[in-house]
Motif scaffolding. Structure first.
Motif, PDB file in Angstrom:
ATOM      1  N   VAL A 187       0.858  -1.185   0.000  1.00  0.00           N
ATOM      2  CA  VAL A 187       0.000   0.000   0.000  1.00  0.00           C
ATOM      3  C   VAL A 187       0.894   1.235   0.000  1.00  0.00           C
ATOM      4  CG1 VAL A 187      -0.289   0.002   2.534  1.00  0.00           C
ATOM      5  CG2 VAL A 187      -1.945   1.210   1.094  1.00  0.00           C
ATOM      6  N   TYR A 188       0.617   2.129  -0.926  1.00  0.00           N
ATOM      7  CA  TYR A 188       1.306   3.415  -1.009  1.00  0.00           C
ATOM      8  C   TYR A 188       0.480   4.447  -0.257  1.00  0.00           C
ATOM      9  CZ  TYR A 188       4.484   1.942  -4.759  1.00  0.00           C
ATOM     10  OH  TYR A 188       5.461   1.324  -5.499  1.00  0.00           O
ATOM     11  N   PHE A 189       1.060   5.056   0.766  1.00  0.00           N
ATOM     12  CA  PHE A 189       0.451   6.208   1.419  1.00  0.00           C
ATOM     13  C   PHE A 189       1.056   7.435   0.742  1.00  0.00           C
ATOM     14  CE2 PHE A 189      -1.264   3.389   4.451  1.00  0.00           C
ATOM     15  CZ  PHE A 189      -2.137   4.080   5.282  1.00  0.00           C
ATOM     16  N   ALA A 190       0.264   8.077  -0.105  1.00  0.00           N
ATOM     17  CA  ALA A 190       0.733   9.244  -0.857  1.00  0.00           C
ATOM     18  C   ALA A 190       0.418  10.505  -0.046  1.00  0.00           C
ATOM     19  CB  ALA A 190       0.053   9.296  -2.221  1.00  0.00           C
TER      20      ALA A 190
ATOM     21  N   VAL B 198      -2.144  -4.380  -4.577  1.00  0.00           N
ATOM     22  CA  VAL B 198      -1.583  -3.043  -4.356  1.00  0.00           C
ATOM     23  C   VAL B 198      -2.699  -2.014  -4.237  1.00  0.00           C
ATOM     24  CG1 VAL B 198      -1.223  -2.640  -6.826  1.00  0.00           C
ATOM     25  CG2 VAL B 198       0.180  -1.426  -5.178  1.00  0.00           C
ATOM     26  N   LYS B 199      -2.477  -1.037  -3.362  1.00  0.00           N
ATOM     27  CA  LYS B 199      -3.471   0.008  -3.104  1.00  0.00           C
ATOM     28  C   LYS B 199      -2.773   1.349  -2.909  1.00  0.00           C
ATOM     29  CE  LYS B 199      -6.431  -3.260  -0.751  1.00  0.00           C
ATOM     30  NZ  LYS B 199      -7.479  -3.450   0.191  1.00  0.00           N
ATOM     31  N   ILE B 200      -3.571   2.401  -3.053  1.00  0.00           N
ATOM     32  CA  ILE B 200      -3.113   3.764  -2.767  1.00  0.00           C
ATOM     33  C   ILE B 200      -4.026   4.353  -1.697  1.00  0.00           C
ATOM     34  CG2 ILE B 200      -2.812   6.115  -3.661  1.00  0.00           C
ATOM     35  CD1 ILE B 200      -2.499   4.858  -6.465  1.00  0.00           C
ATOM     36  N   VAL B 201      -3.414   5.020  -0.729  1.00  0.00           N
ATOM     37  CA  VAL B 201      -4.150   5.809   0.257  1.00  0.00           C
ATOM     38  C   VAL B 201      -3.709   7.253   0.055  1.00  0.00           C
ATOM     39  CG1 VAL B 201      -4.498   6.287   2.711  1.00  0.00           C
ATOM     40  CG2 VAL B 201      -4.334   3.908   1.900  1.00  0.00           C
ATOM     41  N   MET B 202      -4.670   8.133  -0.173  1.00  0.00           N
ATOM     42  CA  MET B 202      -4.397   9.563  -0.376  1.00  0.00           C
ATOM     43  C   MET B 202      -4.426  10.248   0.984  1.00  0.00           C
ATOM     44  SD  MET B 202      -4.245   9.694  -3.745  1.00  0.00           S
ATOM     45  CE  MET B 202      -4.367  11.417  -4.141  1.00  0.00           C
ATOM     46  N   GLU B 203      -3.306  10.829   1.383  1.00  0.00           N
ATOM     47  CA  GLU B 203      -3.140  11.476   2.683  1.00  0.00           C
ATOM     48  C   GLU B 203      -2.516  12.851   2.498  1.00  0.00           C
ATOM     49  OE1 GLU B 203      -3.427  11.664   5.833  1.00  0.00           O
ATOM     50  OE2 GLU B 203      -3.666   9.723   6.772  1.00  0.00           O
TER      51      GLU B 203
ATOM     52  N   TYR C 242      -3.631  -1.722   7.623  1.00  0.00           N
ATOM     53  CA  TYR C 242      -2.966  -2.322   6.463  1.00  0.00           C
ATOM     54  C   TYR C 242      -1.874  -3.293   6.895  1.00  0.00           C
ATOM     55  CZ  TYR C 242      -5.608   0.972   3.682  1.00  0.00           C
ATOM     56  OH  TYR C 242      -6.639   1.664   3.095  1.00  0.00           O
ATOM     57  N   LEU C 243      -1.129  -2.955   7.936  1.00  0.00           N
ATOM     58  CA  LEU C 243      -0.113  -3.875   8.452  1.00  0.00           C
ATOM     59  C   LEU C 243      -0.760  -5.173   8.940  1.00  0.00           C
ATOM     60  CD1 LEU C 243       2.219  -1.401  10.367  1.00  0.00           C
ATOM     61  CD2 LEU C 243       2.745  -2.618   8.239  1.00  0.00           C
ATOM     62  N   GLU C 244      -1.879  -5.030   9.644  1.00  0.00           N
ATOM     63  CA  GLU C 244      -2.596  -6.208  10.144  1.00  0.00           C
ATOM     64  C   GLU C 244      -3.118  -7.082   9.007  1.00  0.00           C
ATOM     65  OE1 GLU C 244      -5.456  -4.286  12.662  1.00  0.00           O
ATOM     66  OE2 GLU C 244      -3.942  -3.872  14.207  1.00  0.00           O
ATOM     67  N   GLU C 245      -3.369  -6.480   7.837  1.00  0.00           N
ATOM     68  CA  GLU C 245      -3.833  -7.226   6.667  1.00  0.00           C
ATOM     69  C   GLU C 245      -2.663  -7.757   5.830  1.00  0.00           C
ATOM     70  OE1 GLU C 245      -6.520  -4.686   4.501  1.00  0.00           O
ATOM     71  OE2 GLU C 245      -7.923  -4.565   6.174  1.00  0.00           O
ATOM     72  N   GLY C 246      -1.433  -7.546   6.310  1.00  0.00           N
ATOM     73  CA  GLY C 246      -0.257  -8.095   5.636  1.00  0.00           C
ATOM     74  C   GLY C 246       0.360  -7.226   4.561  1.00  0.00           C
ATOM     75  N   PHE C 247      -0.021  -5.950   4.498  1.00  0.00           N
ATOM     76  CA  PHE C 247       0.543  -5.041   3.506  1.00  0.00           C
ATOM     77  C   PHE C 247       1.874  -4.470   3.974  1.00  0.00           C
ATOM     78  CE2 PHE C 247      -3.814  -5.089   2.117  1.00  0.00           C
ATOM     79  CZ  PHE C 247      -3.745  -4.879   0.757  1.00  0.00           C
ATOM     80  N   LYS C 248       2.776  -4.302   3.034  1.00  0.00           N
ATOM     81  CA  LYS C 248       3.978  -3.488   3.244  1.00  0.00           C
ATOM     82  C   LYS C 248       3.566  -2.065   2.925  1.00  0.00           C
ATOM     83  CE  LYS C 248       7.028  -7.188   1.802  1.00  0.00           C
ATOM     84  NZ  LYS C 248       8.009  -7.668   0.810  1.00  0.00           N
TER      85      LYS C 248
END
Length: 112
Positions: A5-8, A33-38, A102-108
């Motif tokens: 997951v990308y935290f942008a 893969v996912k994007i989070v807009m921050e 996201y960490l709990e769901e196994g995402f880097k």
């Protein structure tokens, strides 16, 4: 399967285009893969929508943009618009999307 997951956070459109390029490539190669807009990046939604940026539209249509930060959207005056684009607005962690989720769901997590 690799999960990323990308935290942008960066509000520069040119920088965000690189996030889109990488996410689209990773998706095509089978990554989850996912994007989070921050942060300042939440202000990019309106110009990307109105210009119909093809990379943004493709990522949006594929469901790769997971959510937009509610608190940052409100603080930066774009909440009302961001709530209309069909991407979830998330404020589950003190107004912001939760990295722990996201960490709990196994995402880097990658932050930009």
């Amino acid at each position: 399967m690799t999960k990323v997951v990308y935290f942008a956070f960066n509000g520069d459109q040119m920088c965000f285009v690189h996030v889109l390029l990488n996410v689209l490539e990773m998706s095509e190669k089978g990554y989850d893969v996912k994007i989070v807009m921050e942060g300042e990046a939440v202000k990019l939604i309106e110009p990307l929508e109105t210009s119909k940026n093809p990379l943004y539209i493709k990522a949006k249509e594929k469901g790769l943009i997971d959510c937009i930060c509610k608190a940052c959207s409100a603080k930066l005056g774009v909440l009302e618009f961001n709530e209309t684009v069909g991407i979830p607005v998330d404020g589950s962690m003190s107004g912001h999307p939760s990295m722990a989720k996201y960490l709990e769901e196994g995402f880097k997590i990658i932050t930009l």
